[in-house]
Scaffold this active site. Structure first.
Site, PDB file in Angstrom:
ATOM      1  N   GLU A  33     -34.789   9.024 -24.202  1.00  0.00           N
ATOM      2  CA  GLU A  33     -34.997  10.157 -23.314  1.00  0.00           C
ATOM      3  C   GLU A  33     -36.454  10.580 -23.239  1.00  0.00           C
ATOM      4  O   GLU A  33     -37.165  10.551 -24.240  1.00  0.00           O
ATOM      5  CB  GLU A  33     -34.169  11.325 -23.865  1.00  0.00           C
ATOM      6  CG  GLU A  33     -34.293  12.601 -23.092  1.00  0.00           C
ATOM      7  CD  GLU A  33     -34.135  13.824 -23.981  1.00  0.00           C
ATOM      8  OE1 GLU A  33     -33.244  13.857 -24.848  1.00  0.00           O
ATOM      9  OE2 GLU A  33     -34.939  14.744 -23.812  1.00  0.00           O
ATOM     10  N   GLN A  85     -35.212  14.993 -16.804  1.00  0.00           N
ATOM     11  CA  GLN A  85     -34.943  14.223 -18.009  1.00  0.00           C
ATOM     12  C   GLN A  85     -34.739  12.773 -17.580  1.00  0.00           C
ATOM     13  O   GLN A  85     -33.787  12.470 -16.861  1.00  0.00           O
ATOM     14  CB  GLN A  85     -33.672  14.767 -18.663  1.00  0.00           C
ATOM     15  CG  GLN A  85     -33.286  14.129 -19.973  1.00  0.00           C
ATOM     16  CD  GLN A  85     -32.024  14.787 -20.547  1.00  0.00           C
ATOM     17  OE1 GLN A  85     -31.046  14.992 -19.841  1.00  0.00           O
ATOM     18  NE2 GLN A  85     -32.062  15.125 -21.821  1.00  0.00           N
ATOM     19  N   HIS A 130     -26.984  13.499 -13.864  1.00  0.00           N
ATOM     20  CA  HIS A 130     -26.349  14.794 -14.115  1.00  0.00           C
ATOM     21  C   HIS A 130     -27.295  15.939 -13.788  1.00  0.00           C
ATOM     22  O   HIS A 130     -28.503  15.753 -13.643  1.00  0.00           O
ATOM     23  CB  HIS A 130     -25.858  14.930 -15.569  1.00  0.00           C
ATOM     24  CG  HIS A 130     -26.945  14.991 -16.596  1.00  0.00           C
ATOM     25  ND1 HIS A 130     -27.454  13.881 -17.230  1.00  0.00           N
ATOM     26  CD2 HIS A 130     -27.628  16.046 -17.124  1.00  0.00           C
ATOM     27  CE1 HIS A 130     -28.387  14.251 -18.098  1.00  0.00           C
ATOM     28  NE2 HIS A 130     -28.518  15.560 -18.051  1.00  0.00           N
TER      29      HIS A 130
HETATM   30  C1  V0V Z   1     -19.150   8.395 -13.566  1.00  0.00           C
HETATM   31  N1  V0V Z   1     -18.853   8.880 -12.364  1.00  0.00           N
HETATM   32  C2  V0V Z   1     -19.830   9.694 -11.962  1.00  0.00           C
HETATM   33  C3  V0V Z   1     -20.773   9.713 -13.020  1.00  0.00           C
HETATM   34  N2  V0V Z   1     -20.323   8.890 -13.995  1.00  0.00           N
HETATM   35  N3  V0V Z   1     -20.006  10.423 -10.845  1.00  0.00           N
HETATM   36  C4  V0V Z   1     -21.121  11.173 -10.760  1.00  0.00           C
HETATM   37  N4  V0V Z   1     -22.075  11.228 -11.728  1.00  0.00           N
HETATM   38  C5  V0V Z   1     -21.931  10.513 -12.861  1.00  0.00           C
HETATM   39  N5  V0V Z   1     -22.862  10.577 -13.810  1.00  0.00           N
HETATM   40  C6  V0V Z   1     -17.641   8.583 -11.578  1.00  0.00           C
HETATM   41  C7  V0V Z   1     -17.504   7.109 -11.325  1.00  0.00           C
HETATM   42  O1  V0V Z   1     -18.239   6.701 -10.214  1.00  0.00           O
HETATM   43  C8  V0V Z   1     -16.010   6.970 -11.119  1.00  0.00           C
HETATM   44  O2  V0V Z   1     -15.637   7.403  -9.849  1.00  0.00           O
HETATM   45  C9  V0V Z   1     -15.454   7.949 -12.120  1.00  0.00           C
HETATM   46  O3  V0V Z   1     -16.485   8.932 -12.342  1.00  0.00           O
HETATM   47  C10 V0V Z   1     -15.142   7.163 -13.372  1.00  0.00           C
HETATM   48  O4  V0V Z   1     -14.769   7.962 -14.398  1.00  0.00           O
HETATM   49  P1  V0V Z   1     -14.768   7.308 -15.856  1.00  0.00           P
HETATM   50  O5  V0V Z   1     -13.884   6.122 -15.911  1.00  0.00           O
HETATM   51  O6  V0V Z   1     -14.489   8.427 -16.824  1.00  0.00           O
HETATM   52  O7  V0V Z   1     -16.297   6.789 -15.914  1.00  0.00           O
HETATM   53  P2  V0V Z   1     -17.267   6.417 -17.033  1.00  0.00           P
HETATM   54  O8  V0V Z   1     -16.639   5.550 -18.083  1.00  0.00           O
HETATM   55  O9  V0V Z   1     -18.467   5.903 -16.317  1.00  0.00           O
HETATM   56  O10 V0V Z   1     -17.624   7.803 -17.750  1.00  0.00           O
HETATM   57  C11 V0V Z   1     -18.047   8.946 -17.036  1.00  0.00           C
HETATM   58  C12 V0V Z   1     -18.349  10.066 -18.035  1.00  0.00           C
HETATM   59  C13 V0V Z   1     -19.482   9.582 -18.937  1.00  0.00           C
HETATM   60  C14 V0V Z   1     -18.731  11.300 -17.237  1.00  0.00           C
HETATM   61  C15 V0V Z   1     -17.071  10.372 -18.865  1.00  0.00           C
HETATM   62  O11 V0V Z   1     -20.624   9.324 -18.140  1.00  0.00           O
HETATM   63  C16 V0V Z   1     -19.829  10.547 -20.025  1.00  0.00           C
HETATM   64  O12 V0V Z   1     -19.185  10.585 -21.082  1.00  0.00           O
HETATM   65  N6  V0V Z   1     -20.874  11.394 -19.799  1.00  0.00           N
HETATM   66  C17 V0V Z   1     -21.296  12.414 -20.750  1.00  0.00           C
HETATM   67  C18 V0V Z   1     -22.390  11.922 -21.630  1.00  0.00           C
HETATM   68  C19 V0V Z   1     -23.640  11.513 -20.873  1.00  0.00           C
HETATM   69  O13 V0V Z   1     -23.637  11.389 -19.657  1.00  0.00           O
HETATM   70  N7  V0V Z   1     -24.769  11.313 -21.634  1.00  0.00           N
HETATM   71  C20 V0V Z   1     -26.032  10.906 -21.068  1.00  0.00           C
HETATM   72  C21 V0V Z   1     -26.920  12.085 -20.902  1.00  0.00           C
HETATM   73  P3  V0V Z   1     -14.540   6.634  -9.008  1.00  0.00           P
HETATM   74  O14 V0V Z   1     -15.091   5.243  -8.866  1.00  0.00           O
HETATM   75  O15 V0V Z   1     -13.305   6.686  -9.860  1.00  0.00           O
HETATM   76  O16 V0V Z   1     -14.455   7.413  -7.735  1.00  0.00           O
HETATM   77  S1  V0V Z   1     -27.463  12.721 -22.478  1.00  0.00           S
HETATM   78  C22 V0V Z   1     -28.210  14.240 -22.189  1.00  0.00           C
HETATM   79  O17 V0V Z   1     -28.173  14.699 -20.993  1.00  0.00           O
HETATM   80  C23 V0V Z   1     -28.821  14.891 -23.247  1.00  0.00           C
HETATM   81  C24 V0V Z   1     -28.908  14.292 -24.585  1.00  0.00           C
HETATM   82  C25 V0V Z   1     -29.401  16.247 -23.057  1.00  0.00           C
HETATM   83  O18 V0V Z   1     -29.663  16.675 -21.948  1.00  0.00           O
HETATM   84  O19 V0V Z   1     -29.649  16.951 -24.079  1.00  0.00           O
HETATM   85 CO    CO Z   2     -29.258  16.178 -20.009  1.00  0.00          CO
END
Ligand code: V0V
Ligand code: CO
Length: 150
Positions: free
Chosen positions: A48, A64, A90
């Site tokens: 990051e 970020q 995000h």
């Molecule tokens: C997936 N989808 C999204 C998306 N990621 N849509 C918009 N924005 C995103 N970032 C959609 C994807 O196109 C699919 O749509 C559907 O969601 C699939 O859901 P899924 O099977 O649950 O997909 P995964 O396995 O890709 O997981 C998505 C999640 C994952 C949100 C559960 O990205 C996650 O756990 N995120 C939280 C952690 C994270 O993002 N960390 C990085 C930043 P269709 O095709 O079904 O329509 S760390 C951070 O920000 C920090 C450290 C900080 O600020 O302090």
């Molecule tokens: Co963040």
């Protein structure tokens, strides 16, 4: 509870980037944003860089940059689904009281991703709302530590 007063501002916009060096060259070198903070967060699977602009020392807008640490990570999957390109991964809302916001959102039926907040940038407490519950945007809720500069 009325949680409106607990949302302070947009803390940052998270950009997924396939190549951190290239992204820094553009956002810092070309655009002139300041590099505020670098961190690797193994739990989140990200390398990051937090960038800011505004008055130096009191930057009021942040982005970020997030490079994936593995293909299976959230950001790795996002980039793969996006044809290998980066994009807006995000939006993070800063809250003044994570526990109050968390509890109220749950009461209102919002499915937060984690049962309890995890550790984010600079020791912040973070949680996320799945894009399926928000109309397509992954939302982060973050409470920076009390002594944070930004
Ligand atoms: C997936 N989808 C999204 C998306 N990621 N849509 C918009 N924005 C995103 N970032 C959609 C994807 O196109 C699919 O749509 C559907 O969601 C699939 O859901 P899924 O099977 O649950 O997909 P995964 O396995 O890709 O997981 C998505 C999640 C994952 C949100 C559960 O990205 C996650 O756990 N995120 C939280 C952690 C994270 O993002 N960390 C990085 C930043 P269709 O095709 O079904 O329509 S760390 C951070 O920000 C920090 C450290 C900080 O600020 O302090
Ligand atoms: Co963040």
């Amino acid at each position: 509870m009325d949680i409106s007063d607990l949302f302070v501002c947009i803390d940052h916009v998270g950009l997924a980037v396939p190549d951190m060096d290239q992204a820094l060259a553009f956002h810092v070198g070309t655009m002139g944003w300041r590099l505020l903070h670098r961190e690797q967060n193994a739990e989140q699977g990200v390398d990051e860089a937090m960038l800011g602009t505004g008055v130096q020392g009191a930057e009021n807008a942040m982005i970020q940059l997030l490079a994936p640490l593995s293909e299976e990570s959230a950001v790795g999957k996002f980039i793969a689904k996006n044809g290998g390109r980066g994009g807006i991964q995000h939006i993070a809302y800063r809250v003044a009281d994570m526990d109050a916001v968390d509890a109220t959102l749950r009461e209102r039926g919002v499915a937060l991703l984690y049962p309890a907040p995890k550790t984010g940038t600079g020791g912040a407490r973070i949680n996320f709302v799945h894009p399926k519950s928000t109309g397509g945007v992954l939302l982060e809720i973050t409470q920076p530590p009390a002594d944070a500069h930004h």
